[in-house]
Scaffold this active site. Structure first.
Site, PDB file in Angstrom:
ATOM      1  N   ASP A 107      -9.482   4.713  -2.934  1.00 31.19           N
ATOM      2  CA  ASP A 107      -8.260   5.368  -3.878  1.00 31.19           C
ATOM      3  C   ASP A 107      -8.603   5.571  -5.182  1.00 31.19           C
ATOM      4  O   ASP A 107     -10.258   5.471  -5.004  1.00 31.19           O
ATOM      5  CB  ASP A 107      -7.224   3.993  -3.835  1.00 31.19           C
ATOM      6  CG  ASP A 107      -8.020   3.167  -5.074  1.00 31.19           C
ATOM      7  OD1 ASP A 107      -9.115   3.083  -5.228  1.00 31.19           O
ATOM      8  OD2 ASP A 107      -7.426   2.219  -5.685  1.00 31.19           O
TER       9      ASP A 107
ATOM     10  N   GLU B 253       1.303  -1.572   0.137  1.00 33.01           N
ATOM     11  CA  GLU B 253       0.006  -0.094  -0.019  1.00 33.01           C
ATOM     12  C   GLU B 253       0.552   1.581  -0.011  1.00 33.01           C
ATOM     13  O   GLU B 253       0.865   2.430  -0.740  1.00 33.01           O
ATOM     14  CB  GLU B 253      -0.763  -0.336   1.102  1.00 33.01           C
ATOM     15  CG  GLU B 253      -2.039  -1.205   1.326  1.00 33.01           C
ATOM     16  CD  GLU B 253      -2.688  -0.745   0.040  1.00 33.01           C
ATOM     17  OE1 GLU B 253      -2.967   0.242  -0.569  1.00 33.01           O
ATOM     18  OE2 GLU B 253      -3.254  -1.869  -0.632  1.00 33.01           O
TER      19      GLU B 253
ATOM     20  N   CYS C 165     -15.707  -0.223 -21.505  1.00 31.44           N
ATOM     21  CA  CYS C 165     -17.378  -0.647 -20.894  1.00 31.44           C
ATOM     22  C   CYS C 165     -18.328  -2.010 -21.250  1.00 31.44           C
ATOM     23  O   CYS C 165     -18.822  -2.225 -20.483  1.00 31.44           O
ATOM     24  CB  CYS C 165     -18.019   1.156 -20.976  1.00 31.44           C
ATOM     25  SG  CYS C 165     -17.502   2.388 -21.536  1.00 31.44           S
TER      26      CYS C 165
ATOM     27  N   CYS D 200     -24.882   1.412 -14.712  1.00 33.21           N
ATOM     28  CA  CYS D 200     -24.081   2.010 -14.820  1.00 33.21           C
ATOM     29  C   CYS D 200     -24.902   3.578 -14.814  1.00 33.21           C
ATOM     30  O   CYS D 200     -25.047   3.928 -16.309  1.00 33.21           O
ATOM     31  CB  CYS D 200     -22.746   2.845 -15.565  1.00 33.21           C
ATOM     32  SG  CYS D 200     -21.963   3.853 -15.262  1.00 33.21           S
TER      33      CYS D 200
ATOM     34  N   CYS E  97     -17.059  -3.766 -18.624  1.00 32.85           N
ATOM     35  CA  CYS E  97     -17.048  -3.818 -17.065  1.00 32.85           C
ATOM     36  C   CYS E  97     -19.073  -4.121 -16.607  1.00 32.85           C
ATOM     37  O   CYS E  97     -19.411  -5.263 -17.761  1.00 32.85           O
ATOM     38  CB  CYS E  97     -18.190  -2.603 -17.020  1.00 32.85           C
ATOM     39  SG  CYS E  97     -18.462  -2.101 -15.310  1.00 32.85           S
TER      40      CYS E  97
ATOM     41  N   CYS F  59     -12.489   0.466 -15.626  1.00 34.40           N
ATOM     42  CA  CYS F  59     -13.249   1.215 -15.605  1.00 34.40           C
ATOM     43  C   CYS F  59     -12.110   2.324 -15.427  1.00 34.40           C
ATOM     44  O   CYS F  59     -12.311   3.316 -14.029  1.00 34.40           O
ATOM     45  CB  CYS F  59     -14.135   1.471 -14.563  1.00 34.40           C
ATOM     46  SG  CYS F  59     -14.643   3.529 -14.402  1.00 34.40           S
TER      47      CYS F  59
ATOM     48  N   TYR G  39      -6.810   6.169   4.211  1.00 33.60           N
ATOM     49  CA  TYR G  39      -6.879   5.093   3.175  1.00 33.60           C
ATOM     50  C   TYR G  39      -6.068   3.964   3.724  1.00 33.60           C
ATOM     51  O   TYR G  39      -6.873   2.935   3.179  1.00 33.60           O
ATOM     52  CB  TYR G  39      -6.685   6.296   1.878  1.00 33.60           C
ATOM     53  CG  TYR G  39      -6.190   4.271   0.559  1.00 33.60           C
ATOM     54  CD1 TYR G  39      -7.337   4.037   0.157  1.00 33.60           C
ATOM     55  CD2 TYR G  39      -5.007   4.469   0.848  1.00 33.60           C
ATOM     56  CE1 TYR G  39      -6.443   2.681  -0.679  1.00 33.60           C
ATOM     57  CE2 TYR G  39      -3.901   3.087   0.230  1.00 33.60           C
ATOM     58  CZ  TYR G  39      -5.203   2.371  -0.270  1.00 33.60           C
ATOM     59  OH  TYR G  39      -5.347   1.303  -1.347  1.00 33.60           O
TER      60      TYR G  39
END
Length: 318
Positions: free
Chosen positions: A163, A62, A225, A234, A228, A218, A145
């Site tokens: 994030d 991270e 798309c 969406c 997705c 995305c 975060y």
């Protein structure tokens, strides 16, 4: 996906969609299954996602992944964990060794912060990365975060992990906007909490899955798309994929900036086991004012230690 009794995303503009779907009313139930099923099939096999990575491996990843792509992180991550498999191993070394091992990942202050976090873990928690979100948040260099990410990804807890990738998925899928705001807002945090599955294990899976969806499908510049799993739900797509109308998107330059000069100066210091004379650093960059400013900034940030006789070294190294 969110909607009101009187309207649907297909019947509204992007702005109307956003205002018609306050975070308090958001319900991600219809999104959870498709997104986590997609993740089960398409998730990348990354070392920090494997069980043997442990909480320390998750934390290291991270820190490294902030503003840095996976492809650049992977080799440094592997070398780091081979050298410092536990926080105590890193804490036992000088901070400058963390900066040296950070290599060219960029934003090297992260290396100092990770070293400080390892030292605190050793001192406060017996060398084990703490499980509690509040204890994680109290570690040096750990923000909201990172604390949420470690608690979720390492310990399977229920936290909103926001994030850039997740924020973009939520902006499009739920609020009907092409991009999220430049900085995380209270409304985004509220929305993320509202979308969290109630089940703790599913919530942790959802956090990882939405992040992966934003990273692979995305994306910021070229969303795919057709790939997705929630394209049919969406809000942005249902509104006709309206163009971004907010403040201009931030772009990061590098060539010719102080960041580039700092990187060149640090590269010389990383490659030398002995203190480096001023004249060697002077050869790194022709423009003396910018070079001096960059070096002063490195010293101020604790990344470089000035010694007598015009010599410099990484902090607290021999």
């Amino acid at each position: 996906m969110t909607s009101t009794p009187a309207t649907s995303p297909a019947m509204t503009s992007a702005a109307e969609t956003a205002s018609a779907a306050p975070a308090a009313e958001a319900d991600g139930t219809a999104l959870h299954g498709p997104v986590t099923d997609w993740f089960d099939e398409h998730a990348r096999d990354l070392p920090w996602r494997r069980p043997e990575a442990g909480a320390w491996g998750v934390m290291v990843s991270e820190f490294m992944l902030q503003q840095t792509p996976v492809t650049r992180v992977l080799p440094v991550y592997e070398q780091w964990l081979a050298r410092w498999p536990r926080p105590a191993d890193l804490a036992a070394e000088a901070p400058g060794e963390a900066v040296r091992a950070w290599g060219r990942l960029g934003y090297p202050r992260r290396a100092l912060r990770l070293h400080a976090a390892a030292s605190a873990i050793q001192e406060r928690h017996g060398g084990d990365v703490p499980r509690e979100h509040a204890q994680l948040l109290a570690l040096p260099g750990v923000g909201e975060y990172t604390a949420a990410a470690v608690a979720s990804f390492a310990y399977g807890q229920r936290h909103a992990v926001l994030d850039t990738n997740v924020r973009r998925v939520f902006a499009r899928a739920v609020t009907g906007r092409q991009y999220p705001p430049n900085a995380t807002t209270a409304a985004e945090r509220k929305l993320a909490r509202a979308l969290l599955p109630q089940d703790e294990q599913l919530a942790a899976r959802w956090a990882a899955a939405t992040m992966e969806l934003g990273a692979l499908v995305c994306t910021a510049r070229g969303p795919e798309c057709h790939r997705c799993p929630i394209a049919a739900q969406c809000a942005w797509q249902l509104a006709g994929a309206p163009a971004h109308e907010g403040p201009p998107r931030r772009t990061q330059s590098y060539a010719g900036t102080d960041r580039q000069v700092r990187g060149k100066l640090l590269a010389v210091l990383r490659e030398s086991v002995a203190p480096v004379p001023q004249q060697v650093l002077d050869a790194v960059w022709d423009e003396p004012v910018q070079r001096a400013r960059a070096l002063d900034g490195l010293v101020s940030d604790g990344l470089v230690e000035p010694l007598g006789g015009g010599r410099y070294r990484l902090p607290h190294t021999q």
